[in-house]
Scaffold this motif. Structure first.
Motif, mmCIF file in Angstrom:
data_model
loop_
_atom_site.group_PDB
_atom_site.id
_atom_site.type_symbol
_atom_site.label_atom_id
_atom_site.label_comp_id
_atom_site.label_asym_id
_atom_site.label_seq_id
_atom_site.Cartn_x
_atom_site.Cartn_y
_atom_site.Cartn_z
ATOM 1 N N ALA A 1 2.983 64.087 17.916
ATOM 2 C CA ALA A 1 3.177 62.689 18.292
ATOM 3 C C ALA A 1 1.868 61.909 18.202
ATOM 4 O O ALA A 1 1.834 60.749 17.759
ATOM 5 C CB ALA A 1 3.748 62.605 19.704
ATOM 6 N N GLN A 2 0.765 62.536 18.595
ATOM 7 C CA GLN A 2 -0.537 61.875 18.539
ATOM 8 C C GLN A 2 -0.931 61.539 17.109
ATOM 9 O O GLN A 2 -1.460 60.458 16.829
ATOM 10 C CB GLN A 2 -1.601 62.781 19.171
ATOM 11 N N LEU A 3 -0.683 62.467 16.196
ATOM 12 C CA LEU A 3 -1.109 62.279 14.810
ATOM 13 C C LEU A 3 -0.151 61.414 14.000
ATOM 14 O O LEU A 3 -0.561 60.790 13.022
ATOM 15 C CB LEU A 3 -1.260 63.639 14.126
ATOM 16 N N ALA A 4 1.117 61.365 14.407
ATOM 17 C CA ALA A 4 2.154 60.772 13.557
ATOM 18 C C ALA A 4 2.263 59.261 13.656
ATOM 19 O O ALA A 4 2.867 58.631 12.781
ATOM 20 C CB ALA A 4 3.505 61.390 13.888
ATOM 21 N N GLY A 5 1.713 58.661 14.718
ATOM 22 C CA GLY A 5 1.887 57.221 14.872
ATOM 23 C C GLY A 5 3.356 56.841 14.993
ATOM 24 O O GLY A 5 3.794 55.844 14.409
ATOM 25 N N ASP A 6 4.128 57.633 15.729
ATOM 26 C CA ASP A 6 5.568 57.417 15.925
ATOM 27 C C ASP A 6 6.364 57.434 14.621
ATOM 28 O O ASP A 6 7.494 56.953 14.565
ATOM 29 C CB ASP A 6 5.820 56.116 16.683
ATOM 30 N N PHE A 7 5.758 57.966 13.552
ATOM 31 C CA PHE A 7 6.433 58.091 12.252
ATOM 32 C C PHE A 7 6.928 56.739 11.723
ATOM 33 O O PHE A 7 7.951 56.669 11.042
ATOM 34 C CB PHE A 7 7.614 59.068 12.344
ATOM 35 N N GLU A 8 6.165 55.668 12.019
ATOM 36 C CA GLU A 8 6.617 54.355 11.520
ATOM 37 C C GLU A 8 5.477 53.354 11.346
ATOM 38 O O GLU A 8 5.723 52.204 11.025
ATOM 39 C CB GLU A 8 7.647 53.753 12.481
ATOM 40 N N THR A 9 4.231 53.774 11.539
ATOM 41 C CA THR A 9 3.127 52.811 11.578
ATOM 42 C C THR A 9 2.155 52.943 10.411
ATOM 43 O O THR A 9 1.073 52.365 10.446
ATOM 44 C CB THR A 9 2.343 52.966 12.882
ATOM 45 N N GLU A 10 2.507 53.704 9.381
ATOM 46 C CA GLU A 10 1.613 53.974 8.267
ATOM 47 C C GLU A 10 0.332 54.669 8.735
ATOM 48 O O GLU A 10 -0.735 54.516 8.138
ATOM 49 C CB GLU A 10 1.277 52.696 7.498
ATOM 50 N N ALA A 11 0.440 55.396 9.843
ATOM 51 C CA ALA A 11 -0.717 56.136 10.351
ATOM 52 C C ALA A 11 -1.176 57.153 9.315
ATOM 53 O O ALA A 11 -0.364 57.713 8.567
ATOM 54 C CB ALA A 11 -0.359 56.841 11.656
ATOM 55 N N ASN A 12 -2.488 57.368 9.260
ATOM 56 C CA ASN A 12 -3.067 58.289 8.292
ATOM 57 C C ASN A 12 -3.994 59.235 9.048
ATOM 58 O O ASN A 12 -5.116 58.874 9.359
ATOM 59 C CB ASN A 12 -3.835 57.506 7.214
ATOM 60 N N TYR A 13 -3.499 60.426 9.361
ATOM 61 C CA TYR A 13 -4.338 61.330 10.152
ATOM 62 C C TYR A 13 -5.212 62.174 9.242
ATOM 63 O O TYR A 13 -4.890 62.416 8.074
ATOM 64 C CB TYR A 13 -3.480 62.201 11.066
ATOM 65 N N GLU A 14 -6.362 62.576 9.794
ATOM 66 C CA GLU A 14 -7.303 63.395 9.044
ATOM 67 C C GLU A 14 -7.064 64.863 9.371
ATOM 68 O O GLU A 14 -7.104 65.262 10.536
ATOM 69 C CB GLU A 14 -8.743 63.005 9.396
ATOM 70 N N ALA A 15 -6.785 65.658 8.352
ATOM 71 C CA ALA A 15 -6.509 67.077 8.566
ATOM 72 C C ALA A 15 -7.740 67.774 9.123
ATOM 73 O O ALA A 15 -8.876 67.459 8.759
ATOM 74 C CB ALA A 15 -6.089 67.728 7.255
ATOM 75 N N SER A 16 -7.508 68.735 10.017
ATOM 76 C CA SER A 16 -8.634 69.508 10.543
ATOM 77 C C SER A 16 -8.270 70.987 10.554
ATOM 78 O O SER A 16 -8.541 71.706 9.598
ATOM 79 C CB SER A 16 -9.034 69.007 11.936
ATOM 80 N N GLY A 17 -7.615 71.452 11.613
ATOM 81 C CA GLY A 17 -7.344 72.881 11.719
ATOM 82 C C GLY A 17 -6.398 73.422 10.673
ATOM 83 O O GLY A 17 -6.510 74.573 10.252
ATOM 84 N N LEU A 18 -5.435 72.605 10.250
ATOM 85 C CA LEU A 18 -4.456 73.017 9.254
ATOM 86 C C LEU A 18 -4.416 72.011 8.115
ATOM 87 O O LEU A 18 -4.786 70.851 8.298
ATOM 88 C CB LEU A 18 -3.064 73.125 9.902
ATOM 89 N N PRO A 19 -3.963 72.421 6.926
ATOM 90 C CA PRO A 19 -3.940 71.505 5.791
ATOM 91 C C PRO A 19 -2.910 70.396 5.974
ATOM 92 O O PRO A 19 -1.976 70.514 6.764
ATOM 93 C CB PRO A 19 -3.583 72.403 4.601
ATOM 94 N N LYS A 20 -3.100 69.338 5.213
ATOM 95 C CA LYS A 20 -2.184 68.198 5.242
ATOM 96 C C LYS A 20 -1.363 68.214 3.961
ATOM 97 O O LYS A 20 -1.909 68.278 2.857
ATOM 98 C CB LYS A 20 -2.993 66.901 5.349
ATOM 99 N N TYR A 21 -0.048 68.149 4.102
ATOM 100 C CA TYR A 21 0.848 68.196 2.947
ATOM 101 C C TYR A 21 1.424 66.810 2.673
ATOM 102 O O TYR A 21 1.751 66.057 3.602
ATOM 103 C CB TYR A 21 1.982 69.197 3.188
ATOM 104 N N THR A 22 1.525 66.483 1.403
ATOM 105 C CA THR A 22 2.003 65.149 1.021
ATOM 106 C C THR A 22 3.350 65.170 0.325
ATOM 107 O O THR A 22 3.881 64.125 -0.024
ATOM 108 C CB THR A 22 0.967 64.458 0.109
ATOM 109 N N SER A 23 3.913 66.355 0.102
ATOM 110 C CA SER A 23 5.230 66.434 -0.538
ATOM 111 C C SER A 23 6.062 67.506 0.140
ATOM 112 O O SER A 23 5.529 68.521 0.626
ATOM 113 C CB SER A 23 5.095 66.732 -2.035
#
Length: 576
Positions: free
Chosen positions: A293-315
């Protein structure tokens, strides 16, 4: 030495604490208020309310900004008061940590052999230093390497054995950065939190490197009411999520959470992948979901989190290896839970010791704030951002090339050549040393020779980047660009590579393509004020005033010290 005492739990609804979050907020705010707005400028809730899972942000005041590289901290929790407590404690943790490191009187600077002579039998075993780097050299060679630089020694508590040992603390900071820093209502609470985060980062790094098939955890298999409410919030909003068992044999349970919103992805939301470690499986799952929830920006705000402990997937195609796996109940995970936080810490250290790991911790408590804070480390634990090809020689070589007096660098690198003959990092560090000496042309040639010798894409990308950087220092921006193209091909998730290519294109007045690079850097780090200001400068040169004003003004909101952005913004506004 830190004495680990009994610490009965007084609150255990969503997290296990020595007191309620209401008491924590009241006490921390009282301490921070004594500094005016120097440490805490503001704390506010920032989620949209869609999920009903609160997220808070604490904003650094002027004194905190002077010692901290970060400007804001996020806090999470299943209730607003817990999220606020988390944000305030995160600020306290970071401020205490960086203030501690900023005070050189805390440390004694010695070579390893000097420290052995000063504290015979009271030094951390050199075998732990070798283990911390994942190295296999002999203890004799390790001492030769360690003696090439001077270290900042500090007495640390060996929590596992209950004794004090002197450690080269900056060695562990070099390895782990500020991972392992923590704050709490008591030292027991703080150390357990920091140690749990170290476990979380370690298993995350192992998972990232080995991609095991992890069991999928059934969220309905727990009777924890807080977890049930979080699960309901995700389901009611159509968020698809998976809970995974990422414990990997550690004594404390780790739950990973992967989530995305089919209705908003990829236009206004991202795939979020994170993990949580706690004393019990339910608390680990709660930590993971509130982190989503902290990283997602409520899944509606175009939030862009920076990956740290785990990779970030785009697809979605890239996550099938995570969503696969047999279903298991949360109860299948281990637990170290007890009614006493000190006992839980003992359970964790006992379990780690059985696997050959030792937990160390130092107090970083700010003397005026008086809120327990720690920096903890476990030699042998991994950290995703650390190279897989780590060694004692690699990190010492980096210090020699970047920080040591130049007259010591060449001699030190020769010793490393004797201990690590033909090591891939030696040509790279010789190139760095040439760059420090101002020989940019020679450095560019040495980086070019080092690049094909590097063992992985990340290291090749770094060599290509530095080759380009050396050329830009000579003003040859056109020659730098193909090397930056190559660096980005090797490592498309490093914002600095896009930034330098954008600068190179800006210098050559290729403003349209420079904008693309600065935008790509912002896609990787939406809080990069410099890239936003650089984009504004491109728009200004293209005569696109409104876009220039937007970028420059927002860059100054993020970082008021960008004087060039203010000058150009005032110039544009003055022309109107």
């Amino acid at each position: 030495m830190i004495e680990i005492k009994s610490c009965p739990k007084a609150y255990s609804k969503e997290q296990d604490k020595a007191c309620s979050p209401t008491e924590t907020v009241a006490r921390v705010r009282e301490r921070l208020t004594s500094f005016g707005s120097d440490i805490l400028a503001e704390a506010r809730r920032i989620d949209t309310g869609r999920l009903g899972i609160p997220v808070y942000m604490s904003i650094c005041g002027d004194a905190a900004r002077r010692v901290m590289p970060t400007r804001k901290q996020m806090g999470k929790g299943a209730s607003p008061i817990q999220a606020e407590a988390s944000a305030l404690m995160e600020l306290t943790e970071r401020y205490s940590f960086f203030t501690f490191w900023d005070d050189e009187t805390n440390f004694e600077t010695l070579t390893w052999s000097e420290a052995e002579a000063k504290w015979p039998g009271r030094l951390i075993p050199v075998s732990e230093i070798i283990k911390s780097a994942g190295d296999t050299i002999t203890e004799e060679d390790a001492v030769r390497v360690l003696d090439l630089v001077r270290w900042r020694f500090y007495p640390a508590t060996n929590v596992t054995l209950g004794r004090e040992e002197y450690v080269p603390l900056d060695w562990f900071k070099k390895l782990n950065e500020f991972n392992g820093s923590s704050a709490g209502n008591t030292f027991e609470e703080s150390i357990l939190q920091g140690a749990s985060e170290l476990v979380e980062r370690h298993v995350s790094a192992v998972t990232d490197r080995t991609t095991p098939t992890m069991p999928t955890l059934d969220p309905d298999s727990s009777d924890d009411p807080v977890l049930a409410e979080l699960v309901r919030a995700f389901r009611d909003n159509g968020i698809r999520f998976w809970l995974k068992d990422m414990t990997l044999g550690m004594p404390a349970p780790t739950v990973a959470a992967l989530a995305y919103d089919p209705a908003t992805f990829p236009d206004t939301s991202e795939i979020v992948y994170t993990a949580g470690t706690a004393a019990s499986p339910a608390k680990a799952a709660i930590r993971a979901l509130t982190e989503v929830a902290q990283l997602a920006g409520d899944f509606e705000t175009e939030a862009n989190y920076e990956a740290s402990g785990l990779p970030k997937y785009t697809s979605l195609d890239a996550i099938s290896h995570i969503t696969d796996g047999s279903v298991a109940p949360l109860s299948s995970l281990p637990s170290i839970t007890a009614g006493d936080i000190g006992r839980e810490l003992h359970n964790l250290t006992e379990g780690l010791s059985a696997q050959g790991y030792t937990l160390y911790s130092v107090s970083t408590m700010h003397p005026t704030l008086g809120i327990p804070a720690n920096y903890s480390f476990v030699p042998g634990f991994l950290f995703r951002e650390r190279t897989e090809h780590a060694s004692l020689g690699l990190f010492v070589g980096r210090i020699l090339a970047e920080e040591s007096p130049l007259d010591e660098t060449a001699q030190g690198l020769e010793v490393l050549e004797a201990v690590y003959p033909g090591a891939h990092f030696l040509p790279f560090f010789r190139a760095l040393a040439s760059l420090r000496m101002g020989d940019t042309d020679g450095a560019a040639r040495l980086f070019a020779a080092a690049e094909p010798l590097q063992p992985c894409e990340d290291d090749k990308g770094l060599a290509a980047f530095y080759q380009a950087y050396a050329l830009t220092q000579s003003g040859d921006f056109a020659a730098a660009e193909p090397h930056l193209d190559r660096a980005i091909t090797h490592c498309p998730e490093v914002k600095e590579y896009f930034n330098l290519r954008g600068v190179s294109r800006f210098k050559r007045k290729d403003f349209e393509h420079a904008i693309e690079d600065f935008r790509a850097a912002l896609d990787l780090d939406s809080g990069s004020a410099m890239d936003l200001a650089n984009m504004g400068m491109c728009y200004k040169n293209l005569g696109r005033r409104d876009e220039a004003i937007h970028c420059l003004a927002n860059a100054l909101k993020l970082d008021q010290s960008l004087d060039f952005a203010r000058v150009h913004l005032d110039e544009i506004l003055g022309d109107r």
